[in-house]
Write an enzyme that holds these catalytic residues in place. Structure first.
Site, PDB file in Angstrom:
ATOM      1  N   HIS A 191      20.563  -1.654  -0.189  1.00 59.08           N
ATOM      2  CA  HIS A 191      21.220  -2.788   0.469  1.00 59.08           C
ATOM      3  C   HIS A 191      22.622  -2.422   0.958  1.00 59.08           C
ATOM      4  CE1 HIS A 191      17.919  -5.169  -1.213  1.00 59.08           C
ATOM      5  NE2 HIS A 191      18.066  -5.766  -0.059  1.00 59.08           N
ATOM      6  N   ARG A 298       2.663  -5.816   4.541  1.00 57.28           N
ATOM      7  CA  ARG A 298       2.213  -5.305   3.244  1.00 57.28           C
ATOM      8  C   ARG A 298       2.260  -6.467   2.247  1.00 57.28           C
ATOM      9  NH1 ARG A 298       5.145  -0.395   5.188  1.00 57.28           N
ATOM     10  NH2 ARG A 298       3.852   1.431   4.769  1.00 57.28           N
ATOM     11  N   ARG A 334      -2.238  -7.350   5.870  1.00 54.24           N
ATOM     12  CA  ARG A 334      -3.071  -6.478   5.045  1.00 54.24           C
ATOM     13  C   ARG A 334      -3.274  -7.166   3.707  1.00 54.24           C
ATOM     14  NH1 ARG A 334      -1.018  -0.614   3.436  1.00 54.24           N
ATOM     15  NH2 ARG A 334       0.339  -1.702   1.982  1.00 54.24           N
ATOM     16  N   GLU A 433      -7.415   5.256   6.054  1.00 53.72           N
ATOM     17  CA  GLU A 433      -6.376   6.031   5.373  1.00 53.72           C
ATOM     18  C   GLU A 433      -6.957   6.958   4.308  1.00 53.72           C
ATOM     19  OE1 GLU A 433      -3.599   3.346   3.418  1.00 53.72           O
ATOM     20  OE2 GLU A 433      -5.194   1.933   2.943  1.00 53.72           O
ATOM     21  N   ASN A 456       0.249   7.660   5.941  1.00 54.22           N
ATOM     22  CA  ASN A 456       0.904   8.072   4.689  1.00 54.22           C
ATOM     23  C   ASN A 456      -0.159   8.481   3.669  1.00 54.22           C
ATOM     24  OD1 ASN A 456       3.129   7.053   6.028  1.00 54.22           O
ATOM     25  ND2 ASN A 456       3.115   5.110   4.932  1.00 54.22           N
ATOM     26  N   ASP A 457      -1.139   7.588   3.476  1.00 56.18           N
ATOM     27  CA  ASP A 457      -2.201   7.927   2.528  1.00 56.18           C
ATOM     28  C   ASP A 457      -3.172   8.941   3.115  1.00 56.18           C
ATOM     29  OD1 ASP A 457      -1.664   6.635   0.087  1.00 56.18           O
ATOM     30  OD2 ASP A 457      -2.105   4.703   1.004  1.00 56.18           O
ATOM     31  N   ARG A 467       2.052  11.719  -2.497  1.00 57.37           N
ATOM     32  CA  ARG A 467       3.179  11.329  -1.629  1.00 57.37           C
ATOM     33  C   ARG A 467       4.414  10.925  -2.422  1.00 57.37           C
ATOM     34  NH1 ARG A 467       0.848   5.610   0.928  1.00 57.37           N
ATOM     35  NH2 ARG A 467       3.006   4.972   1.170  1.00 57.37           N
ATOM     36  N   CYS A 504      -0.110   2.788  11.577  1.00 53.08           N
ATOM     37  CA  CYS A 504       0.954   2.030  10.912  1.00 53.08           C
ATOM     38  C   CYS A 504       1.656   2.827   9.810  1.00 53.08           C
ATOM     39  CB  CYS A 504       0.432   0.701  10.369  1.00 53.08           C
ATOM     40  SG  CYS A 504      -0.844   0.913   9.123  1.00 53.08           S
TER      41      CYS A 504
HETATM   42  C1  PEP Z   1      -0.283   4.222   4.862  1.00 51.52           C
HETATM   43  O1  PEP Z   1      -0.874   4.630   3.860  1.00 51.52           O
HETATM   44  O2  PEP Z   1      -0.007   4.948   5.836  1.00 51.52           O
HETATM   45  C2  PEP Z   1       0.179   2.831   4.953  1.00 51.52           C
HETATM   46  C3  PEP Z   1       0.689   2.332   6.047  1.00 51.52           C
HETATM   47  O3  PEP Z   1       0.103   2.073   3.827  1.00 51.52           O
HETATM   48  P1  PEP Z   1       1.112   2.218   2.584  1.00 51.52           P
HETATM   49  O4  PEP Z   1       2.239   3.113   3.022  1.00 51.52           O
HETATM   50  O5  PEP Z   1       1.536   0.847   2.251  1.00 51.52           O
HETATM   51  O6  PEP Z   1       0.245   2.841   1.551  1.00 51.52           O
HETATM   52 MG    MG Z   2      -1.707   3.228   2.397  1.00 50.78          MG
END
Ligand code: PEP
Ligand code: MG
Length: 556
Positions: A191, A298, A334, A433, A456-457, A467, A504
């Protein structure tokens, strides 16, 4: 000249004199008191004063920023008023007989460590908030505060170096005195960093323990765009930074001019640029950023940082607020992606040795359908007020998708029976993902209305790299050919079935990949609001036809 490197907040240049912030947490008085009632009343008074200060700060920040930025001071007041926190301070006063200052310090330290050890990044960042509330309570307990001493010592434009910073310190900063911050630790999504961005005060975080006491009083310059700190910069460096300062301000003006423009490439290829959000408080930023929609809400964040499930009514109100504010633009919600790094005690999850591969996402929802049913009822009810799409996370099979669609169909039938209105046009999509979902995306595409690729996943599971693991982070590579080839495969399979497909994960806002995604034919990119105009600019400058062959040669 010494150059330090960290992570910059915003894109600004700032010059000043280095001031080293002496920590308020040094020299906390520690003694056994004589009068219990006196200590208790000192505590009450200090708590009341800190609460009042936060309220004032809330109003002030609301004026200069907006609700999203002011919210932190509401959170601080919730923390100060938290019963466990207060009881923990009182127990040290009553049972250990220590004075009030030390009791506040000791209890806060315990809470600070507890937050620091949490796996979830959002919760870990709350550790700084505990330090902040401790700081403000101590301020009222100390007859002469370090803060006051500090302000009186600064007599020219200062760049303040500190281990970490309280949001209240940034919010209270006198811009005539302070022109920048350098932190040895800190995070770019804390913040304090958000407030620095809002107040346009350059900040560089994470420079490590390289500031020596003898640097105090030296000339210093910050380039927050590069995340660089120059101690005692030479004449050429000063000239170079002055030029850069002009470039930055031109760049900011140019990005603002892109508001209201379509995201279209030089050769006419259109793409939607949407925002990612975690809660409804981020809506001010979404609207400011000129996002075309929300590509990833999310929703699990509604379930975090509390002791029980949010009920249908509470969820409905939140979803309704968001869709109404988006005024007919798409909002992709989601469904609960709980488990792994995001969980709460009340879910009563079993201990897992490998939670990222364990009981998470739709696995939890299919196992405990009553949780999903409550959420879907709230989402469908909110669909009556705007343009909602539902998206299921962590899919690995066609069977799962069919089961989830059956649950959604039952929810719609029940709502109809109960005469509760909802939209008949709610799209159902999935996150792609997992490598499994990517490889059978041709089959999955015939089951749903859209895909959103969670890179990301997808990177985590494709490369077999956790990760969350900072040691393995150097090997975590979302640009890996294996990941990029999968993205292309998913997009092709989606288009063969005539459904739209977005990205995303974090790399949706990575400018160096925008051309590649456009060449692959992606329909939507969803990212933090602050990145939207930057990516719009990249899209406007791209000629897909010209770069396509070169990019594909690199990937295949
Ligand atoms: C992802 O996995 O890329 C994603 C957008 O979901 P999160 O980062 O919330 O796992
Ligand atoms: Mg994910």
């Amino acid at each position: 000249m010494v150059i330090l490197k960290g992570k910059g907040i915003g894109e600004n240049i700032s010059f000043g004199t280095l001031f080293i912030n002496k920590k308020i947490f040094d020299n906390i008085p520690k003694y056994f008191y004589e009068n219990l009632e006196l200590e208790k009343s000192r505590l009450e008074k200090a708590l009341d004063s800190a609460i009042k200060e936060n309220l004032d700060m809330y109003k002030k920040t609301l004026e200069i920023g907006g609700k999203a930025d002011a919210e932190i001071f509401e959170v601080h007041n919730m923390m100060i008023k938290d019963n466990d926190y207060k009881l923990s301070i009182l127990s040290i006063i009553e049972n250990e007989k220590y004075n009030c200052e030390y009791a506040v310090y000791k209890a806060s330290k315990k809470f600070h460590e507890m937050f620091l050890n949490l796996e979830d990044e959002y919760m870990r960042n709350r550790a700084a908030d505990v330090k902040d509330i401790c700081f403000s309570i101590l301020k009222y307990l100390k007859s002469e505060t370090d803060e006051k001493k500090k302000e009186s010592q600064i007599d020219s434009k200062a760049i303040v170096f500190s281990d970490d910073l309280m949001p209240s310190e940034v919010s209270n900063a006198d811009k005539n005195l302070i022109s920048g911050y350098v932190l040895s630790g800190g995070s770019d999504c804390s913040h304090a960093a958000i407030l620095a961005r809002l107040s346009n005060i350059p900040m560089v975080v994470g420079v490590g323990d390289h500031i020596k006491p003898e640097y105090e009083g030296m000339d210093v310059a910050i380039d927050s765009g590069e995340g660089k700190v120059y101690i005692s910069p030479d004449t050429d460096t000063v000239k170079m930074l002055q030029k850069k300062e002009k470039l930055y301000s031109k760049k900011h003006e140019a990005l603002d001019n892109l508001k209201g423009k379509e995201n279209i490439t030089l050769d006419g290829y259109k793409v939607n640029i949407y925002a990612n959000i975690n809660n409804d408080h981020q809506m001010d930023e979404v609207l400011k950023s000129d996002a075309d929609g929300i590509g990833l809400f999310r929703s699990e964040f509604l379930y975090l940082n509390r002791n029980s499930y949010p009920d249908e009514e509470e969820q409905f109100e939140t979803y309704k607020k968001i869709v109404e504010r988006m005024g007919g633009n798409k909002v992709v919600i989601r469904t609960l992606d709980i488990g792994s790094d995001k969980s709460e005690k009340y879910f009563e999850f079993p201990e897992e040795t490998n939670p990222a591969m364990g009981y998470r996402g739709v696995r939890v929802c299919l196992d405990r359908p009553e949780i999903l049913i409550t959420q879907l009822r709230a989402i469908y009810r909110a669909s009556n007020y705007g343009n909602i799409s539902i998206m299921f996370p962590m899919i690995i099979s066609e069977k799962e998708v069919k089961a989830l669609k059956d649950i959604a169909a039952k929810v719609r039938r029940d709502l109809k029976k109960e005469n509760i209105p909802f939209s008949e046009n709610v799209e159902i999509g999935i996150m792609v993902e997992t490598p499994a979902a990517a490889l059978i995306s041709d089959i999955l595409a015939s089951e749903v209305d859209f895909f959103s690729i969670g890179t990301n996943d997808l990177t985590q599971y494709t490369l077999a790299i956790d990760r969350q693991n900072s040691k393995a982070n150097q090997f975590f590579d979302s640009h890996h050919k294996a990941v990029l080839r999968m993205i292309k495969l998913i997009i092709d399979n989606a288009h063969k079935q005539g459904i739209w497909v977005g990205i995303c994960g974090e790399i949706a806002s990575d400018e160096s990949l925008t051309e590649a995604f456009l060449a692959m034919g992606v329909d939507e990119l969803s990212m933090p609001s602050s990145c939207i105009l930057k990516i719009r600019k990249k899209v406007l400058e791209t000629n897909v036809g010209k770069v396509k062959n070169k990019i594909f040669k690199k990937i295949f």
